[in-house]
Design an enzyme around this catalytic site. Structure first.
Site, PDB file in Angstrom:
ATOM      1  N   GLU A 304       0.847  -1.204   0.000  1.00  0.00           N
ATOM      2  CA  GLU A 304       0.000   0.000   0.000  1.00  0.00           C
ATOM      3  C   GLU A 304       0.881   1.254   0.000  1.00  0.00           C
ATOM      4  O   GLU A 304       0.661   2.193  -0.769  1.00  0.00           O
ATOM      5  CB  GLU A 304      -0.930  -0.012   1.226  1.00  0.00           C
ATOM      6  CG  GLU A 304      -1.978   1.080   1.191  1.00  0.00           C
ATOM      7  CD  GLU A 304      -2.961   1.013   2.351  1.00  0.00           C
ATOM      8  OE1 GLU A 304      -2.881   0.078   3.177  1.00  0.00           O
ATOM      9  OE2 GLU A 304      -3.822   1.911   2.432  1.00  0.00           O
TER      10      GLU A 304
HETATM   11  N1  LIG Z   1      -9.639  11.538  -3.541  1.00  0.00           N
HETATM   12  C1  LIG Z   1      -9.403  10.290  -3.164  1.00  0.00           C
HETATM   13  N2  LIG Z   1      -9.403  10.031  -1.872  1.00  0.00           N
HETATM   14  C2  LIG Z   1      -9.151   8.776  -1.484  1.00  0.00           C
HETATM   15  C3  LIG Z   1      -8.881   7.742  -2.409  1.00  0.00           C
HETATM   16  N3  LIG Z   1      -8.642   6.630  -1.723  1.00  0.00           N
HETATM   17  C4  LIG Z   1      -8.758   6.952  -0.422  1.00  0.00           C
HETATM   18  N4  LIG Z   1      -9.072   8.245  -0.270  1.00  0.00           N
HETATM   19  C5  LIG Z   1      -9.253   8.990   0.961  1.00  0.00           C
HETATM   20  O1  LIG Z   1      -8.557   8.289   1.970  1.00  0.00           O
HETATM   21  C6  LIG Z   1      -9.232   8.415   3.198  1.00  0.00           C
HETATM   22  C7  LIG Z   1      -9.594   7.094   3.793  1.00  0.00           C
HETATM   23  O2  LIG Z   1      -8.925   6.070   3.222  1.00  0.00           O
HETATM   24  P1  LIG Z   1      -9.424   4.580   3.403  1.00  0.00           P
HETATM   25  O3  LIG Z   1      -8.938   3.861   2.191  1.00  0.00           O
HETATM   26  O4  LIG Z   1     -10.858   4.493   3.697  1.00  0.00           O
HETATM   27  O5  LIG Z   1      -8.650   4.145   4.681  1.00  0.00           O
HETATM   28  P2  LIG Z   1      -7.698   2.893   4.921  1.00  0.00           P
HETATM   29  O6  LIG Z   1      -8.496   1.680   4.623  1.00  0.00           O
HETATM   30  O7  LIG Z   1      -7.302   3.047   6.339  1.00  0.00           O
HETATM   31  O8  LIG Z   1      -6.527   3.048   3.996  1.00  0.00           O
HETATM   32  C8  LIG Z   1     -10.453   9.241   2.902  1.00  0.00           C
HETATM   33  O9  LIG Z   1     -10.107  10.581   3.162  1.00  0.00           O
HETATM   34  C9  LIG Z   1     -10.667   9.024   1.442  1.00  0.00           C
HETATM   35  O10 LIG Z   1     -11.400  10.067   0.901  1.00  0.00           O
HETATM   36  C10 LIG Z   1      -8.897   8.079  -3.789  1.00  0.00           C
HETATM   37  O11 LIG Z   1      -8.671   7.270  -4.671  1.00  0.00           O
HETATM   38  N5  LIG Z   1      -9.173   9.360  -4.101  1.00  0.00           N
END
Ligand SMILES: Nc1nc2c(ncn2[C@@H]2O[C@H](COP(=O)(O)OP(=O)(O)O)[C@@H](O)[C@H]2O)c(=O)[nH]1
Length: 560
Positions: A304
């Site tokens: 990641e």
């Molecule tokens: N703009 C945008 N934001 C993203 C993207 N992927 C994740 N985020 C942002 O990353 C944050 C949460 O990431 P998430 O993947 O849910 O968390 P994780 O599972 O802990 O990595 C939020 O603020 C999302 O909006 C993406 O492809 N584009």
């Protein structure tokens, strides 16, 4: 000519930035062939496409429920069926579609295009020989494009400049290249996203050029459906519609679908995570796309971090042979947080835990990257941790108290499918100092401090770093910007000590900003003067690990 004139009245140069981004001969072909030989009315529809696409790329507001009609998807579908309609009407072959989708980029060459159009108008009205004007226009265009691209610096997207011969240039007609697609699903703890990438490959051994990205997201994350996994399948099926509309049917069979889950599923029990993955696999298997082996899985934290680093350095044109010029990345998700950079000092490598230094093979050389993903240190997991609610299933009536919330605040907080009752401390101390002490417990002794971060270094920060900087008024959402860690600290102090309208809208803002400062300073060990480049998109492409994962899939870079 009558029709051309009528169309010309409503012809907007600003909505035509896409055309301007085209290379000289493509522009000429479009303006001459389309504006004159076909119809200017077609060209008008064509020019509206970038604006439509831009609005599609805009993320939906928070709180999309599983049954909520997905307006963004609908918008996309309507623009795409417009394509089908246009294709039929003007009998355009399938190859035109990707070419035109490429036009949602702004390359900033407005002036040359304006002159070009003006000259073209004159040429048409003077009834001059078209071929003579083609050559004259080419000369004018080349001169102006050169000066304009110099003015625009990085706005001009030609990855070949940065990749040397390894990467083909966008300045050749797309139909002379091999266009291919990749579909990447990002199943995060707070949402599921689809990225549909259009690549152009001209040389078998070179890196592909990214031509376009279609992005869409749905909330909440799949872990919220741990007890009703069928809904996970429904979410993925909904998002797949974007892929079906973006990728021409003839390409479906060779377009790979890849699904990677991050912290949300990592934090679930293996049985629950497996049930969700099986639902997703079923949807993939019944889809008309190519489903490679291992297409549905939970990604490890190391990949990641590295793939997000690949994305940012690819998009900013730094992923070339001189990796010393690469930038580091900081990603703050809901469940986990990642740091990745190329160490410049030996001491950083020597003093880091062994599994934090990862080898990455690219262009026949091996690079050592410092990378780590901290599970449980995403911003939402950190809230739970500070509240003492981590591991609790939230069903109890227990109220979790914190000095980071306004004294009289009572409310609920949901994460990973559970709701937690929270409140401020009515009789205790509140404010930045007290809150900082609470958040310190979440990072102290957990986060490793790489040796060289004490010196200044360039880091791109995204995800919740970006979202919270916007919410705190530190940057503009559309432009992003550079912010010092000191600025985060100052704003956190203001929000915590002087609750205002902003903190009424999001009572957790004090806690989240304080956590960000704490993580950066006492966690990673950055100096307060360090400047972070906060960004959500680079060249209209989402900054997340997903693009790096797609490139990795096609290129088979090695991470070991
Ligand atoms: N703009 C945008 N934001 C993203 C993207 N992927 C994740 N985020 C942002 O990353 C944050 C949460 O990431 P998430 O993947 O849910 O968390 P994780 O599972 O802990 O990595 C939020 O603020 C999302 O909006 C993406 O492809 N584009």
């Amino acid at each position: 000519m009558k029709e051309n004139k009528a169309a010309g009245k409503s012809f907007s140069f600003s909505s035509c930035r896409a055309v301007i981004s085209s290379p000289a001969h493509t522009v000429l072909r479009h303006h001459l062939l389309l504006s004159i030989k076909l119809k200017l009315s077609w060209s008008r529809c064509y020019c509206q496409t970038p604006a439509l696409l831009q609005s599609i790329n805009h993320k939906p507001p928070h709180g999309h429920g599983i049954n909520a009609q997905d307006s963004q998807t609908e918008l996309y579908i309507s623009s795409s069926s417009r394509w089908t309609e246009l294709n039929k009407r003007y009998q355009l072959s399938a190859k035109h579609a990707p070419q035109t989708r490429q036009k949602n980029r702004s390359f900033g060459l407005k002036a040359p295009s304006f002159v070009l159009l003006l000259t073209l108008r004159i040429s048409v009205s003077l009834r001059m020989s078209a071929s003579l004007w083609v050559w004259r226009l080419l000369a004018v265009w080349t001169l102006l494009a050169v000066s304009s691209s110099q003015r625009n610096g990085l706005n001009a997207v030609d990855f070949s400049q940065r990749f040397g011969n390894a990467l083909p240039s966008l300045s050749r007609p797309a139909n002379a290249s091999q266009i291919f697609y990749g579909v990447m699903f990002d199943a995060g703890s707070t949402g599921t996203r689809i990225h549909v990438y259009t690549f152009i490959q001209k040389e078998p051994d070179g890196l592909p050029v990214l031509d376009n990205e279609m992005f869409h997201s749905m909330k909440p994350g799949l872990s919220a459906y741990a007890d009703i996994p069928e809904i996970a399948g429904h979410t993925v099926r909904q998002l797949l519609r974007v892929a079906k509309k973006t990728v021409p049917p003839v390409e479906w069979k060779r377009t790979p679908l890849v699904f990677r889950a991050t912290a949300g599923l990592r934090l679930l029990s293996p049985a629950k995570a497996h049930a969700l993955l099986e639902e997703v696999q079923d949807v993939f298997d019944e889809s008309p796309f190519y489903v490679p082996p291992d297409s549905v899985s939970i990604m490890n934290g190391t990949n990641e971090g590295i793939l997000a680093w690949v994305t940012v350095n690819f998009l900013t044109g730094r992923l070339n042979r001189d990796t010393q010029k690469t930038v580091g990345i900081l990603d703050l998700g809901g469940g986990s947080t990642q740091i990745t950079f190329l160490p410049k000092s030996k001491k950083t490598i020597e003093s880091a835990p062994a599994d934090y230094i990862v080898r990455f093979d690219m262009f026949n050389s091996t690079h050592k990257l410092y990378t780590h993903s901290y599970l449980g240190n995403g911003i939402k997991a950190a809230r739970l941790s500070a509240l003492g609610a981590l591991g609790s299933d939230g069903l109890e009536k227990k109220v979790f108290k914190t000095s980071c919330l306004p004294k009289k605040h009572t409310g609920e907080f949901s994460f990973g499918g559970f709701s937690y009752h929270v409140s401020g401390v009515t009789n205790g101390v509140t404010g930045f100092k007290a809150c900082y002490q609470e958040m310190l417990k979440v990072v102290k002794g957990i986060i490793n401090q790489p040796h060289e971060l004490k010196d200044s270094s360039t880091f791109y920060a995204f995800s919740y770093y970006f979202d919270h900087a916007v919410e705190a008024g530190l940057i503009d959402e559309s432009r992003g910007g550079a912010v010092k860690i000191r600025d985060f600290r100052k704003r956190a102090k203001e929000v915590c000590n002087r609750p205002s309208k902003r903190s009424q809208l999001n009572p957790f803002l004090c806690m989240d900003l304080t956590y960000i400062v704490c993580l950066l300073k006492d966690g990673f060990g950055f100096k307060e003067s360090t400047v972070l480049q906060l960004t959500k998109k680079v060249r209209n492409v989402e900054t997340s690990w997903a693009l790096g994962a797609a490139i990795y899939h096609f290129q088979k870079f090695r991470i070991h």
